[in-house]
Scaffold this active site. Structure first.
Site, PDB file in Angstrom:
ATOM      1  N   GLU A 168      -6.158  -5.657  -8.174  1.00 50.15           N
ATOM      2  CA  GLU A 168      -4.979  -6.270  -8.799  1.00 50.15           C
ATOM      3  C   GLU A 168      -5.262  -7.615  -9.461  1.00 50.15           C
ATOM      4  O   GLU A 168      -4.577  -8.613  -9.238  1.00 50.15           O
ATOM      5  CB  GLU A 168      -3.866  -6.394  -7.755  1.00 50.15           C
ATOM      6  CG  GLU A 168      -3.556  -5.037  -7.133  1.00 50.15           C
ATOM      7  CD  GLU A 168      -2.505  -5.079  -6.019  1.00 50.15           C
ATOM      8  OE1 GLU A 168      -1.961  -6.152  -5.741  1.00 50.15           O
ATOM      9  OE2 GLU A 168      -2.251  -4.008  -5.429  1.00 50.15           O
ATOM     10  N   ASP A 176      -5.953  -1.329 -10.029  1.00 52.84           N
ATOM     11  CA  ASP A 176      -4.691  -2.027 -10.278  1.00 52.84           C
ATOM     12  C   ASP A 176      -3.512  -1.062 -10.258  1.00 52.84           C
ATOM     13  O   ASP A 176      -3.699   0.153 -10.149  1.00 52.84           O
ATOM     14  CB  ASP A 176      -4.758  -2.801 -11.616  1.00 52.84           C
ATOM     15  CG  ASP A 176      -4.137  -4.194 -11.497  1.00 52.84           C
ATOM     16  OD1 ASP A 176      -4.723  -5.167 -12.011  1.00 52.84           O
ATOM     17  OD2 ASP A 176      -3.048  -4.304 -10.857  1.00 52.84           O
ATOM     18  N   GLU A 225      -3.850   5.413  -4.849  1.00 59.17           N
ATOM     19  CA  GLU A 225      -2.825   5.093  -3.833  1.00 59.17           C
ATOM     20  C   GLU A 225      -1.500   5.815  -4.128  1.00 59.17           C
ATOM     21  O   GLU A 225      -0.423   5.248  -4.043  1.00 59.17           O
ATOM     22  CB  GLU A 225      -2.581   3.577  -3.787  1.00 59.17           C
ATOM     23  CG  GLU A 225      -3.837   2.762  -3.573  1.00 59.17           C
ATOM     24  CD  GLU A 225      -3.593   1.270  -3.504  1.00 59.17           C
ATOM     25  OE1 GLU A 225      -2.428   0.854  -3.350  1.00 59.17           O
ATOM     26  OE2 GLU A 225      -4.563   0.491  -3.601  1.00 59.17           O
TER      27      GLU A 225
HETATM   28  O1  G3I Z   1      -0.204  -3.346  12.922  1.00 59.11           O
HETATM   29  C1  G3I Z   1      -0.419  -4.755  12.923  1.00 59.11           C
HETATM   30  C2  G3I Z   1       0.275  -5.381  14.111  1.00 59.11           C
HETATM   31  O2  G3I Z   1      -0.352  -4.889  15.313  1.00 59.11           O
HETATM   32  C3  G3I Z   1       0.129  -6.884  14.034  1.00 59.11           C
HETATM   33  O3  G3I Z   1       0.867  -7.469  15.083  1.00 59.11           O
HETATM   34  C4  G3I Z   1       0.641  -7.393  12.694  1.00 59.11           C
HETATM   35  C5  G3I Z   1       0.397  -8.879  12.581  1.00 59.11           C
HETATM   36  O4  G3I Z   1       0.500  -9.258  11.223  1.00 59.11           O
HETATM   37  O5  G3I Z   1      -0.080  -6.745  11.615  1.00 59.11           O
HETATM   38  C6  G3I Z   1       0.117  -5.348  11.643  1.00 59.11           C
HETATM   39  O6  G3I Z   1      -0.643  -4.816  10.597  1.00 59.11           O
HETATM   40  C7  G3I Z   1      -0.024  -4.795   9.330  1.00 59.11           C
HETATM   41  C8  G3I Z   1      -0.475  -3.497   8.694  1.00 59.11           C
HETATM   42  O7  G3I Z   1      -0.059  -3.411   7.310  1.00 59.11           O
HETATM   43  C9  G3I Z   1       0.093  -2.304   9.466  1.00 59.11           C
HETATM   44  O8  G3I Z   1      -0.446  -1.145   8.911  1.00 59.11           O
HETATM   45  C10 G3I Z   1      -0.513  -5.994   8.511  1.00 59.11           C
HETATM   46  O9  G3I Z   1       0.044  -7.187   9.045  1.00 59.11           O
HETATM   47  C11 G3I Z   1      -0.045  -5.826   7.065  1.00 59.11           C
HETATM   48  O10 G3I Z   1      -0.598  -6.874   6.265  1.00 59.11           O
HETATM   49  C12 G3I Z   1      -0.544  -4.491   6.524  1.00 59.11           C
HETATM   50  O11 G3I Z   1       0.017  -4.330   5.230  1.00 59.11           O
HETATM   51  C13 G3I Z   1      -0.765  -3.562   4.320  1.00 59.11           C
HETATM   52  C14 G3I Z   1      -0.796  -4.304   2.973  1.00 59.11           C
HETATM   53  O12 G3I Z   1      -1.459  -3.524   1.983  1.00 59.11           O
HETATM   54  C15 G3I Z   1      -1.509  -5.636   3.117  1.00 59.11           C
HETATM   55  O13 G3I Z   1      -2.839  -5.386   3.495  1.00 59.11           O
HETATM   56  C16 G3I Z   1      -0.091  -2.205   4.148  1.00 59.11           C
HETATM   57  O14 G3I Z   1      -0.212  -1.465   5.352  1.00 59.11           O
HETATM   58  C17 G3I Z   1      -0.767  -1.449   3.012  1.00 59.11           C
HETATM   59  O15 G3I Z   1      -0.053  -0.231   2.735  1.00 59.11           O
HETATM   60  C18 G3I Z   1      -0.788  -2.287   1.740  1.00 59.11           C
HETATM   61  O16 G3I Z   1      -1.519  -1.559   0.774  1.00 59.11           O
HETATM   62  C19 G3I Z   1      -1.594  -2.156  -0.532  1.00 59.11           C
HETATM   63  C20 G3I Z   1      -2.985  -1.917  -1.066  1.00 59.11           C
HETATM   64  O17 G3I Z   1      -3.931  -2.513  -0.219  1.00 59.11           O
HETATM   65  C21 G3I Z   1      -3.103  -2.437  -2.495  1.00 59.11           C
HETATM   66  N1  G3I Z   1      -2.077  -1.839  -3.364  1.00 59.11           N
HETATM   67  C22 G3I Z   1      -0.717  -2.058  -2.879  1.00 59.11           C
HETATM   68  C23 G3I Z   1      -0.569  -1.477  -1.472  1.00 59.11           C
HETATM   69  C24 G3I Z   1       0.856  -1.658  -0.990  1.00 59.11           C
HETATM   70  O18 G3I Z   1       1.152  -3.025  -0.883  1.00 59.11           O
END
Ligand code: G3I
Length: 329
Positions: free
Chosen positions: A129, A173, A236
């Protein structure tokens, strides 16, 4: 087709799924993932937010578990992602404005992470991105501020190539299908990187699509990206109500749109030349596990169903639409 044919069996290219270590530790989900998919993308546990600790140390327990599962089940592992504007780890913020230390830590991180999975990861989203949300130029971020707007991208690709010369290195992206201006900026960026000799080996279009996306947008996008002659990753896919208009804001409207878009995406990808079909990845297994339904996003009605399996692990009509598109039927 046979009622229980695996999704990947309909495609002549790898079909991927975004996974977490937690999902793979669940026997039912692990069985579905191994059966229907041939490639895994860690949804978040191979990113800086998981690996890089505040004190600058790394933790690899979860990404190693995902890599181990892929190895054990003969699945391809796709690394996601090395550098992303949305990640602002303390360990780097601490070096903000200290160019030499920042550049050394940047190279060290990429060598350590891409090096750890060298020979196993088939490819990486090296930079995620980089284009501005509205398509006007590139995002300013912690990385561009300390290393230069194009230079942070160029360095990331050079470091990743040094760490793992065998991996296909992607720039990835989103909204390329819905914002032609953003797609044009993305194309210009890739051209610039290729002209500069950066080892860009593939282009990723996330394809988080909305029920209201106009017909043909996916085909036009893949056509534009195919001009590079590089492997393309639909990286994705999910189909939701993100910015869809009111017409789709009903169960029936969404269901109809999902079928149309799933088949169009799969068909458009299937008609690409074989050497340009890197993989087609769904951003999750079951509807309820989608990021779109997470408390943080919570942008969608509870019945929004962006993926191919329902919460009981049953295949949905979207599954069949994807299968039909993959098989070119
Ligand atoms: O599960 C943990 C939990 O145990 C913990 O207490 C908590 C503390 O912050 O975090 C939790 O994990 C979260 C995780 O998703 C759960 O699957 C993370 O915080 C959170 O940041 C994470 O978000 C992910 C996000 O990217 C940021 O990395 C999403 O799952 C994921 O679907 C999303 O994917 C992105 C791609 O990388 C790039 N394109 C867009 C897409 C959607 O935003």
């Amino acid at each position: 087709h046979a009622p229980d044919r695996p999704l990947k069996s309909f495609a002549r290219f790898p079909v991927g799924c975004a996974v977490t270590a937690e999902r793979l530790a669940d026997p039912a989900d692990a069985a579905l993932i191994a059966r229907h998919f041939s490639q895994l993308t860690p949804e978040w546990e191979m990113k800086m937010e998981y690996i890089l600790q505040d004190d600058g140390t790394f933790r690899f327990d979860a990404p190693d578990a995902i890599a181990g599962f892929a190895h054990e089940h003969g699945l391809r592992l796709f690394g996601h992602n090395l550098v992303w504007y949305a990640q602002n780890p303390v360990a780097f913020r601490r070096l903000d404005g200290k160019p030499k230390a920042f550049a050394d830590a940047y190279r060290n991180y990429i060598l350590a992470v891409a090096g750890r999975y060298a020979g196993q990861a088939v490819g990486w989203d090296v930079v995620n991105e980089a284009v501005a949300e509205d398509g006007n130029g590139l995002r300013a971020c912690l990385w561009s501020r300390n290393l230069g707007q194009i230079d942070y991208i160029r360095r990331a690709f050079d470091h990743a190539h040094e760490a793992d010369p065998t991996a296909v290195l992607f720039i990835n992206d989103y909204n390329l299908e819905s914002l032609p201006k953003k797609r044009a900026s993305f194309v210009r960026l890739v051209e610039k990187l290729l002209q500069a000799g950066a080892p860009v080996g593939g282009v990723g279009t996330q394809t988080h699509i909305d029920a209201g996306l106009e017909p043909g947008a996916l085909r036009r996008t893949l056509g534009d990206l195919a001009d590079f002659g590089l492997p393309i990753h639909v990286s994705e896919l999910d189909i939701s109500l993100n910015r869809a208009g009111p017409a789709w804001r009903s169960r029936a409207g969404l269901a109809e749109a999902q079928l149309r878009l799933a088949e169009e995406a799969a068909e458009a990808f299937s008609t690409l030349a074989a050497n340009q079909r890197f993989a087609f990845t769904l951003w999750g297994l079951k509807d309820g596990q989608s990021w779109l339904r997470s408390p943080k996003e919570n942008r969608h009605p509870p019945w929004d169903a962006p993926l191919a399996f329902d919460d009981a692990g049953r295949r949905k009509p979207v599954f069949d639409a994807l299968a039909a598109g993959f098989a070119g039927q």
